[in-house]
Design a protein around this motif. Structure first.
Motif, PDB file in Angstrom:
ATOM      1  N   ARG A 188      -5.590   7.500   1.707  1.00  0.00           N
ATOM      2  CA  ARG A 188      -5.600   6.578   0.571  1.00  0.00           C
ATOM      3  C   ARG A 188      -7.152   5.809   0.597  1.00  0.00           C
ATOM      4  N   LEU A 189      -6.928   5.075   0.776  1.00  0.00           N
ATOM      5  CA  LEU A 189      -8.780   4.751   0.363  1.00  0.00           C
ATOM      6  C   LEU A 189      -9.751   5.417  -0.299  1.00  0.00           C
ATOM      7  N   LEU A 214       0.952  -1.123  -0.245  1.00  0.00           N
ATOM      8  CA  LEU A 214       0.004   0.204  -0.273  1.00  0.00           C
ATOM      9  C   LEU A 214       0.720   1.598   0.126  1.00  0.00           C
ATOM     10  N   ASP A 215       1.987   0.933   0.122  1.00  0.00           N
ATOM     11  CA  ASP A 215       3.421   2.210   0.074  1.00  0.00           C
ATOM     12  C   ASP A 215       2.936   3.796   1.248  1.00  0.00           C
ATOM     13  N   LEU A 216       2.262   3.140   2.085  1.00  0.00           N
ATOM     14  CA  LEU A 216       1.047   4.058   2.958  1.00  0.00           C
ATOM     15  C   LEU A 216       2.336   5.817   3.477  1.00  0.00           C
ATOM     16  N   TRP A 259       1.509   7.947   2.216  1.00  0.00           N
ATOM     17  CA  TRP A 259       0.109   8.930   2.704  1.00  0.00           C
ATOM     18  C   TRP A 259       0.376   9.566   3.843  1.00  0.00           C
ATOM     19  N   GLY A 260       1.657  10.152   4.271  1.00  0.00           N
ATOM     20  CA  GLY A 260       2.052  10.253   5.345  1.00  0.00           C
ATOM     21  C   GLY A 260       2.808   9.779   6.493  1.00  0.00           C
ATOM     22  N   LEU A 261       2.635   8.107   6.631  1.00  0.00           N
ATOM     23  CA  LEU A 261       2.837   7.678   7.263  1.00  0.00           C
ATOM     24  C   LEU A 261       4.809   7.222   7.569  1.00  0.00           C
ATOM     25  N   GLN A 275      -2.119   6.951  15.583  1.00  0.00           N
ATOM     26  CA  GLN A 275      -3.483   7.474  14.332  1.00  0.00           C
ATOM     27  C   GLN A 275      -2.955   7.410  12.649  1.00  0.00           C
ATOM     28  N   SER A 276      -1.933   7.947  13.061  1.00  0.00           N
ATOM     29  CA  SER A 276      -1.216   8.253  11.732  1.00  0.00           C
ATOM     30  C   SER A 276      -1.411   6.978  10.580  1.00  0.00           C
ATOM     31  N   LEU A 277      -1.314   5.912  11.633  1.00  0.00           N
ATOM     32  CA  LEU A 277      -1.769   4.994  10.591  1.00  0.00           C
ATOM     33  C   LEU A 277      -2.578   4.779  10.227  1.00  0.00           C
ATOM     34  N   THR A 278      -3.537   4.648  10.847  1.00  0.00           N
ATOM     35  CA  THR A 278      -5.122   4.636  10.611  1.00  0.00           C
ATOM     36  C   THR A 278      -5.342   5.909   9.459  1.00  0.00           C
TER      37      THR A 278
END
Ligand SMILES: Cc1cc2nc3c(=O)[nH]c(=O)nc-3n(C[C@H](O)[C@H](O)[C@H](O)COP(=O)(O)OP(=O)(O)OC[C@H]3O[C@@H](n4cnc5c(N)ncnc54)[C@H](O)[C@@H]3O)c2cc1C
Length: 537
Positions: free
Chosen positions: A238-239, A71-73, A76-78, A229-232
């Motif tokens: 991303r979703l 997902l290459d999070l 998205w800021g992770l 929370q940063s992971l969520t």
């Protein structure tokens, strides 16, 4: 109408939703709570300026997960952060054993207990590095994971494959006795195995202690910068970028089944969300099969098996705002993200023995997190945002202490466990209580109220015991994401490969749904129906 409805916006639901959205499906995620994340959330609950993780906090399994990696999070800021040391485990006589990402440091710590144990550790790490990719691939596939298992067999050879299979069934204490001489190694592995509900003497505990220790050695126990929370937040952002829809405050009451197929879900307020291709239930298995699906749609044998479903232990969780660092009796605990408190391997057997007979432990084992040590953004400089939990029995029969706890888990009962928990921290860090500037407590009922998949705070979606793993997770015949109802998939930690934040069950369910919708879908469904007939006769 969307292609897929996903029930539950925990890590598994969100991983599944991202994968389906990436494949071009329209996706709606329905979440009962007012916030997404399930057991991956943080908030300022203890004192101003302190960010506390409300449930999970350390993510070696997410770091190892191929589903999360895909997902290459980070886009998205992770961002991940690490404490200087991974885990320290004070064994109760003034000595501590330490796991560092630097193998020399870990080996020296083990050698201090028994010369030669450091070398034994290095051998295990070398073997793990050799097997790791195939092992991870095997864990993150539906059962049976044929290709990675064949590769593992080729790598190990028949003799070592047999030995590895034996190891996978072993109690931790016995395995540690075979491989190591010191109490340091046995205690370190046991403290890690206790992230599940398996004690040092449970069958299958060795492999869990080993896996977490090996991941700690090779990957550390990373934490998201800024809080869980940063992971969520990264999963949700991303979703939504991929076009997925998330609706919070919508508890699903029912999966609507027509002609043996899941076609929609109905929420408690009566709204129906139709699903063209799949319903993925990223909620606990008992809730799905005992409450959401009407019994006439399920084989009686499945319902009978579910009566034997075993939850993992209940939990009491505390977050603290500390005005200064924890005053540990030893320096290494202060440099570690995670500290395992409770004493040596024998003390941990005593604790798990109490849990096994339904007694609330008098001297709890605690997984203790120093979140600011791992990520300085969590609280003001010179302070600590600390996190800790311990387990209590699902069904309380007695109190191993003298407070007459009965398992009502009212305010008094939870406070008694918090007092025991803080007394245990104080034993290894005299002066700890004096540093407490704020406290946020959740007992078994509070955890379940915050996330209805956490039955009395059970962390792992069901016991990790060997009789409830692989083809037996959550019950015989459901070792894959498919259920006896066409287009309905179990996608939570109740499914293989189990609890923890890695997105494995969600990823497997999403992949299965995509395959079922493909050209081989009809053939796959026929095979599943045949397997169901055999299991539920
Ligand atoms: C105190 C604690 C500490 C933990 N520590 C760690 C750790 O450090 N590292 C780690 O890897 N794991 C840890 N875990 C375990 C990990 O958090 C879980 O295994 C993981 O979150 C499971 O993910 P999930 O998506 O299957 O379920 P959950 O995260 O529980 O999410 C389920 C979601 O479904 C929603 N839901 C439930 N029922 C319905 C319904 N009827 N309708 C709509 N929505 C519904 C819930 O509100 C929730 O948002 C910890 C867990 C706890 C409780």
């Amino acid at each position: 109408m969307t292609d897929a409805v996903i029930v539950g916006a925990g890590p598994n639901g969100l991983v599944a939703a991202n994968m389906l959205a990436d494949a071009g499906w329209s996706v709606t995620v329905l979440e009962a709570a007012d916030h997404p994340g399930g057991a991956v959330r943080s908030a300022e609950v203890t004192a101003p300026g302190y960010c506390n993780d409300l449930f999970s906090a350390f993510y070696p399994l997410a770091a190892a997960s191929p589903f999360m990696a895909a997902l290459d999070l980070e886009r998205w800021g992770l961002r991940w952060a690490h404490a200087p040391l991974v885990v320290t485990h004070p064994i109760g006589d003034g000595r501590v054993v330490t796991l560092s990402r630097d193998v020399d440091v870990t080996a020296a710590s083990l050698d201090a207990f028994a010369p030669g144990d450091g070398e034994a550790w290095r051998r295990l790490v070398a073997q793990f590095e050799r097997l790791r990719d195939d092992l991870v691939a095997a864990l993150f596939r539906p059962f049976p994971p044929v290709t990675p298992t064949l590769r593992l067999l080729r790598e190990l050879g028949a003799g070592d494959a047999l030995r590895f299979a034996r190891f996978a069934t072993m109690p931790l204490r016995r395995w540690a006795e075979e491989e190591f001489n010191g109490v340091g190694a046995a205690s370190l592995f046991a403290g890690n195995a206790l992230h599940t509900d398996l004690g040092p003497d449970s069958s299958g505990a060795a492999v869990f202690g080993w896996l977490l220790c090996m991941l700690g050695q090779t990957d550390g126990f990373p934490v998201p910068v800024g809080g869980a929370q940063s992971l969520t937040d990264a999963l949700v952002a991303r979703l939504q970028t991929a076009g997925g829809r998330l609706v919070c405050g919508q508890a699903v009451r029912e999966v609507v089944v027509h002609g043996g197929r899941a076609v929609a879900v109905r929420t408690v307020d009566g709204t129906e969300y139709a699903a063209e291709r799949a319903v993925l239930a990223a909620v606990d298995a008992p809730q799905l099969f005992n409450a959401m699906v009407a019994p006439e749609h399920l084989p009686p044998r499945l319902l009978d098996d579910l009566r034997k479903f075993q939850w993992d232990n209940a939990t009491v969780k505390v977050d603290w705002a500390l005005g200064g660092p924890v005053p540990w009796a030893d320096d290494r605990s202060g440099q570690s993200g995670t500290v395992h408190l409770g004493g040596d391997v024998d003390a941990l057997t005593r604790y798990t023995g109490q849990l096994a007979v339904g007694a609330v432990p008098d001297r709890p084992y605690i997984v203790f997190g120093q979140m600011t040590t791992a990520d300085p953004s969590r609280s003001p400089a010179g302070t600590e945002a600390a996190w800790g939990y311990t387990h209590v029995p699902q069904t309380v029969r007695s109190d191993a202490g003298s407070d007459g706890l009965t398992g009502t888990w009212d305010e008094r009962e939870v406070q008694v466990v918090v007092d025991r928990l803080e007394a245990q921290v104080e034993r290894f860090a005299p002066g700890f209580r004096a540093r407490i500037a704020g406290r946020y407590v959740n007992g078994p009922l509070g955890l379940q109220q915050a996330d209805r998949s956490l039955f009395r705070g059970a962390l792992n979606g069901g016991s990790a015991a060997i009789h409830q793993q692989l083809i037996w997770r959550p019950v015989p015949g459901l070792g894959r994401a498919e259920t006896p109802i066409e287009r309905l998939y179990l996608a939570s930690g109740s499914a293989h490969p189990g609890g923890g934040v890695h997105g494995g069950p969600g990823g497997i369910a999403a992949r299965t749904a995509l395959r079922d919708a493909g050209v081989l879908g009809p053939l796959r469904r026929r095979l599943v129906r045949a397997a169901n007939r055999a299991v539920y006769r």
